[in-house]
Design a protein around this motif. Structure first.
Motif, PDB file in Angstrom:
ATOM      1  N   GLY A 339       0.794  -1.241   0.000  1.00 21.24           N
ATOM      2  CA  GLY A 339       0.000   0.000   0.000  1.00 21.24           C
ATOM      3  C   GLY A 339       0.821   1.283   0.000  1.00 21.24           C
ATOM      4  O   GLY A 339       0.357   2.321  -0.441  1.00 21.24           O
ATOM      5  N   ILE A 340       2.064   1.215   0.514  1.00 21.55           N
ATOM      6  CA  ILE A 340       2.874   2.446   0.605  1.00 21.55           C
ATOM      7  C   ILE A 340       3.709   2.587  -0.660  1.00 21.55           C
ATOM      8  O   ILE A 340       4.412   1.665  -1.061  1.00 21.55           O
ATOM      9  N   LYS A 341       3.625   3.749  -1.272  1.00 23.78           N
ATOM     10  CA  LYS A 341       4.231   3.917  -2.599  1.00 23.78           C
ATOM     11  C   LYS A 341       5.633   4.532  -2.554  1.00 23.78           C
ATOM     12  O   LYS A 341       6.126   5.004  -3.552  1.00 23.78           O
ATOM     13  N   LYS A 342       6.276   4.576  -1.393  1.00 23.30           N
ATOM     14  CA  LYS A 342       7.599   5.215  -1.280  1.00 23.30           C
ATOM     15  C   LYS A 342       8.672   4.163  -1.013  1.00 23.30           C
ATOM     16  O   LYS A 342       8.342   3.062  -0.558  1.00 23.30           O
ATOM     17  N   PRO A 343       9.952   4.495  -1.248  1.00 27.10           N
ATOM     18  CA  PRO A 343      11.026   3.580  -0.824  1.00 27.10           C
ATOM     19  C   PRO A 343      10.960   3.389   0.701  1.00 27.10           C
ATOM     20  O   PRO A 343      10.715   4.352   1.431  1.00 27.10           O
ATOM     21  N   LEU A 344      11.192   2.155   1.150  1.00 19.48           N
ATOM     22  CA  LEU A 344      10.896   1.830   2.552  1.00 19.48           C
ATOM     23  C   LEU A 344      12.123   1.438   3.369  1.00 19.48           C
ATOM     24  O   LEU A 344      12.968   0.662   2.914  1.00 19.48           O
ATOM     25  N   VAL A 345      12.172   1.963   4.587  1.00 16.68           N
ATOM     26  CA  VAL A 345      13.022   1.401   5.635  1.00 16.68           C
ATOM     27  C   VAL A 345      12.056   0.631   6.533  1.00 16.68           C
ATOM     28  O   VAL A 345      11.153   1.215   7.140  1.00 16.68           O
ATOM     29  N   TRP A 346      12.244  -0.691   6.563  1.00 15.96           N
ATOM     30  CA  TRP A 346      11.227  -1.560   7.166  1.00 15.96           C
ATOM     31  C   TRP A 346      11.720  -2.116   8.503  1.00 15.96           C
ATOM     32  O   TRP A 346      12.747  -2.774   8.574  1.00 15.96           O
ATOM     33  N   ILE A 347      10.962  -1.823   9.577  1.00 16.90           N
ATOM     34  CA  ILE A 347      11.248  -2.385  10.905  1.00 16.90           C
ATOM     35  C   ILE A 347      10.371  -3.622  11.085  1.00 16.90           C
ATOM     36  O   ILE A 347       9.140  -3.536  11.030  1.00 16.90           O
TER      37      ILE A 347
END
Length: 444
Positions: A339-347
């Motif tokens: 759903g999120i359309k941005k580059p991600l830093v994922w925790i």
């Protein structure tokens, strides 16, 4: 006087004790752990006998009826002994339903059930119906039955609660989807978990309704092999339905019991395809209890969403921080990554419930630039994504995880807490985890 023993002194246990006393049982509450102050004070107030830190077996095995908190597995020796002795062991929803004539809307599924429950309740209140919301969410259902007089209950129900039902029968059942979850409680057999979810419809009759996701292959194939008595009301994003709800370009169309409703997806307050489905399910239930179409449209627009589910926290230096702590399984995290359309830093990370991370791989390759592991044991995550992601950092506190995310994120990124795991290694529960994330972000 019949003896009701309540195992577990939390929200559902104390609620059951209050209702049990009101309807004439002698009540004894027993918790192997510590009972929180707020609950022990309530038990004292009602003069209900209780113990914590132990189970006095002689007294418990003497019970005429036992209500077991959903957190206690069926295979615990004490529960096995009760069953062998022929003592009925039931869940709170089974117990409470015997003492109300209200119309019941029961909602289960691996994901989306909290949003669908809150939205359904919101629609009923919008239609000026006298409706309570309980179950896996908010206040205890049994306590509400003891103290309120609602005409309708909207209940969020977990598979663990369904495992403890005998006669429980919602007039309207909603099954949002089924994906592997909690397999540690079901002998790691997916079919056991599926069967557990379908217990929501096991006592339904021809005058009742089962609203379900027709796009979910697991639900469809189970229904083909195991027909239910209730009227089937499917919803779908892919195919037109004769009865139920479907998507026609940008318009949700519904047809149920000679009522039709159309609304544009543009009016939905919640983003994402999965929320189109949640909206369909809740709106179908609202139509079935005669909420007016215009009211449904208006209420859909004013719905605020669920805390800890894709909750936008803050933007700092053009980086968006998103709290999705409620994503305690892989499928819920899939929705977040998708759903999120941005580059991600994922925790990500926590107590693994038998997760298979492979379905996340395409999204991780496409969108995730760094992974921050937050758990006591991150070996499975490292194995799954170690070769795919250049930057992987292990952390052991929320504060540390958020600081690392702040350092490595860049303008235009999003930092997403979406753990795909349970929270019990480092946190009290997913709310505690989400609240710690929010306060760490605010302290940056």
């Amino acid at each position: 006087m019949a003896l009701l023993v309540v195992l577990g002194g939390g929200e559902s246990g104390v609620g059951t004790a209050i209702l049990g006393q009101k309807v004439g049982f002698e009540v004894f509450v027993s918790d192997k752990g510590e009972i929180k102050d707020k609950y022990s004070k309530v038990l004292e107030h009602f003069e209900i006998e209780w113990e914590s830190g132990q189970h006095t077996e002689t007294k418990i095995l003497n019970a005429d009826l036992v209500m077991k908190s959903p957190g206690i597995p069926d295979k615990v020796p004490l529960v096995q002994k009760l069953v062998e002795n022929g003592v009925p062991v039931i869940s709170e929803i089974e117990f409470a339903s015997k003492y109300t004539d209200a119309n019941l809307i029961g909602i289960t599924g691996s994901n989306g059930k909290t949003t669908t429950t809150m939205l359904t309740h919101h629609l009923l209140l919008g239609g000026a119906l006298n409706a309570g919301m309980a179950g896996n969410i908010g206040d205890s259902y049994a306590k509400m039955v003891a103290e309120q007089n609602y005409d309708h209950y909207v209940l969020e129900i977990s598979s663990f609660q369904l495992d403890g039902i005998v006669d429980f029968k919602p007039h309207i059942a909603i099954l949002t989807n089924i994906t592997p979850d909690h397999l540690d409680r079901y002998e790691y057999k997916f079919e056991n978990y599926i069967a557990s979810k379908f217990r929501i419809a096991m006592n339904q009759e021809a005058s009742d309704y089962l609203i379900y996701d027709a796009d979910d292959p697991i639900i469809s194939s189970w229904l083909n092999k195991n027909p239910v008595q209730s009227k089937l009301i499917p919803f779908s994003l892919k195919e037109k339905q004769q009865i139920g709800a479907w998507l026609d370009n940008n318009t949700i169309r519904m047809n149920v019991e000679h009522k039709t409703l159309e609304m544009s997806t543009d009016i939905l307050a919640l983003e994402g395809q999965h929320n189109v489905k949640n909206t369909m399910a809740a709106s179908l239930a609202a139509l079935l209890v005669n909420v007016r179409k215009e009211t449904i449209r208006q209420s859909i627009q004013s719905f605020q969403g669920v805390p800890h589910r894709l909750e936008k926290v803050l933007k700092i230096n053009h980086v968006e921080y998103v709290n999705d702590s409620k994503a305690t399984n892989v499928n819920a995290t899939y929705y977040a990554l998708d759903g999120i359309k941005k580059p991600l830093v994922w925790i990500v990370g926590g107590v693994d419930k038998g997760n298979d991370y492979s379905e996340l791989m395409p999204l991780v390759r496409e969108k995730v630039k760094a992974i921050i592991c937050l758990g006591m044991d991150n070996s499975k995550l490292k194995e799954a994504f170690g070769n795919v992601i250049d930057l992987m950092v292990e952390t052991y506190s929320m504060e540390e995880a958020v600081k690392v995310a702040y350092k490595i994120s860049e303008r235009g990124d999003a930092v997403l807490l979406s753990p795909a795991c349970a929270s019990f290694d480092l946190f009290e529960n997913y709310e505690d985890r989400g609240n710690q994330f929010k306060s760490a972000v605010k302290n940056l």
